[in-house]
Design a protein around this motif. Structure first.
Motif, PDB file in Angstrom:
ATOM      1  N   SER A 107      63.088  47.416  16.311  1.00 48.57           N
ATOM      2  CA  SER A 107      63.599  46.090  15.980  1.00 48.57           C
ATOM      3  C   SER A 107      65.110  46.053  16.195  1.00 48.57           C
TER       4      SER A 107
ATOM      5  N   LYS B  77      57.663  40.388  18.672  1.00 46.47           N
ATOM      6  CA  LYS B  77      57.883  39.399  17.620  1.00 46.47           C
ATOM      7  C   LYS B  77      59.325  38.894  17.661  1.00 46.47           C
TER       8      LYS B  77
ATOM      9  N   ASN C 231      62.037  35.852  15.566  1.00 47.42           N
ATOM     10  CA  ASN C 231      62.218  35.052  14.366  1.00 47.42           C
ATOM     11  C   ASN C 231      63.025  33.810  14.726  1.00 47.42           C
TER      12      ASN C 231
ATOM     13  N   MET D 129      58.536  36.499  10.479  1.00 45.27           N
ATOM     14  CA  MET D 129      58.410  36.771  11.879  1.00 45.27           C
ATOM     15  C   MET D 129      57.212  36.038  12.454  1.00 45.27           C
TER      16      MET D 129
ATOM     17  N   ALA E  34      54.620  36.151  15.791  1.00 43.88           N
ATOM     18  CA  ALA E  34      54.196  36.900  16.977  1.00 43.88           C
ATOM     19  C   ALA E  34      54.311  35.996  18.188  1.00 43.88           C
TER      20      ALA E  34
ATOM     21  N   LYS F  82      51.031  38.656  22.442  1.00 46.10           N
ATOM     22  CA  LYS F  82      50.076  39.685  22.059  1.00 46.10           C
ATOM     23  C   LYS F  82      49.411  40.154  23.336  1.00 46.10           C
TER      24      LYS F  82
ATOM     25  N   VAL G 239      52.744  44.281  20.433  1.00 45.35           N
ATOM     26  CA  VAL G 239      53.121  42.964  19.914  1.00 45.35           C
ATOM     27  C   VAL G 239      54.640  42.819  20.027  1.00 45.35           C
TER      28      VAL G 239
END
Length: 67
Positions: free
Chosen positions: A43, A15, A17, A1, A3, A6, A13
């Motif tokens: 997620s 994130k 991929n 992953m 970030a 931020k 955070v």
């Protein structure tokens, strides 16, 4: 992953991929610090895979999530 954003020093955070997209997987996560020792994460993901086995072609796809 990796970030992506931020917002405040490790309080929030987001994130993603991006490498997974090359393999048919998309994933997005959001993590929030609850205190200095713990965090909660949400997620969501999607995956799609095609495979050929001789003359047979198979395709699998699905959604997933975690809390």
């Amino acid at each position: 992953m990796i970030a992506l954003v931020k917002l405040n020093a490790q309080e929030n955070v987001v994130k993603v991929n991006p490498v997974g997209l090359a393999f048919g997987v998309a994933q997005l996560s959001y993590e929030k610090a609850l205190n200095s020792n713990s965090a909660a994460e949400l997620s969501l993901s999607y995956a799609s895979l095609k495979a050929n086995f001789g003359s047979t072609e198979s395709k699998v796809s699905g959604f997933g999530g975690e809390i």
